[in-house]
Motif scaffolding. Sequence first.
Motif, short mmCIF file in Angstrom:
data_model
loop_
_atom_site.label_atom_id
_atom_site.label_comp_id
_atom_site.label_asym_id
_atom_site.label_seq_id
_atom_site.Cartn_x
_atom_site.Cartn_y
_atom_site.Cartn_z
N SER A 1 1.97 0.98 -7.48
CA SER A 1 1.15 2.18 -7.68
C SER A 1 0.89 2.89 -6.36
CB SER A 1 -0.19 1.80 -8.33
OG SER A 1 0.03 1.22 -9.59
N LEU A 2 0.57 2.12 -5.34
CA LEU A 2 0.30 2.71 -4.03
C LEU A 2 1.53 3.43 -3.48
CD1 LEU A 2 -1.82 2.90 -1.68
CD2 LEU A 2 -0.64 0.92 -0.71
N TYR A 3 2.69 2.78 -3.54
CA TYR A 3 3.90 3.40 -3.03
C TYR A 3 4.33 4.62 -3.86
CZ TYR A 3 4.71 0.02 0.65
OH TYR A 3 4.59 -0.73 1.79
N LEU A 4 4.14 4.55 -5.18
CA LEU A 4 4.47 5.71 -6.01
C LEU A 4 3.55 6.89 -5.69
CD1 LEU A 4 5.27 4.13 -9.50
CD2 LEU A 4 6.87 5.19 -7.89
N TRP A 5 2.31 6.61 -5.39
CA TRP A 5 1.33 7.66 -5.09
C TRP A 5 1.53 8.24 -3.69
CZ3 TRP A 5 -3.78 7.06 -2.49
CH2 TRP A 5 -4.55 8.22 -2.59
N LEU A 6 1.72 7.33 -2.69
CA LEU A 6 1.78 7.78 -1.30
C LEU A 6 3.19 8.14 -0.81
CD1 LEU A 6 -0.66 5.29 0.47
CD2 LEU A 6 -1.05 7.70 -0.03
N ALA B 1 6.40 8.10 -2.77
CA ALA B 1 7.37 8.75 -3.67
C ALA B 1 7.42 10.27 -3.51
CB ALA B 1 7.08 8.37 -5.12
N PRO B 2 6.29 10.96 -3.35
CA PRO B 2 6.39 12.42 -3.16
C PRO B 2 7.22 12.82 -1.93
CG PRO B 2 4.14 11.81 -3.71
CD PRO B 2 4.90 10.53 -3.48
N SER C 1 11.00 12.61 -2.79
CA SER C 1 11.50 13.39 -3.94
C SER C 1 12.74 14.23 -3.63
CB SER C 1 10.39 14.26 -4.52
OG SER C 1 9.91 15.17 -3.56
#
Length: 187
Positions: free
Chosen positions: A135-140, A142-143, A146
């Motif tokens: 969750s942390l890596y997807l939130w911080l 991943a953007p 992209s």
Amino acid sequence: MSVTPSQAHVTRIARRRAKAGREREYEALVREMFAAMRDAPGFIGAQMITPETPGGDYQVIAHFRTEADLKAWDESPARAALQPRLCAAGENEPEYRVVTGLEAWFGPQVVAPTTHPPRARMALVTWLGIFPTVSLYLWLVAPWLSPLPFLPRVALLTALIVITMTWGVMPRLTRLMRGFLNPSAHS
């Protein structure tokens, strides 16, 4: 910051039999050694796995932050003072195996299957580590990734997650949850 193999968490597993009739003495000496290890720099934790059957091998598992910390313990006066007593109570010289990082996950089984935590508990503890990490890596992160194509983006994210889980999350989480993972060993 990257972690090199020489900086990775190191685990040493020692197998040895106690002399017949001296099992309690041997176990007390191993516990005394654990107490001395607590003062050693880089010491993370240790455990003793008693034999499944009488006369079998004891397994002593010690965790240190680095190979240098383990070497410093091996050369310490505290260990030198304990060794003759352990040798006197032990039937044979110990067999050592040292593992670092992911090697411990993929090496041959050292611990008897009956001493492993139940799979459901291992799965729950693994999920407790993976869910917040992903969750942390997807939130911080991943953007920022992209613009990359799908496969390189997934490769970078999973590499970050594996590194974080192996050297950051799981060593701490399993230490924190050891009573839940092995209730019989802590009752």
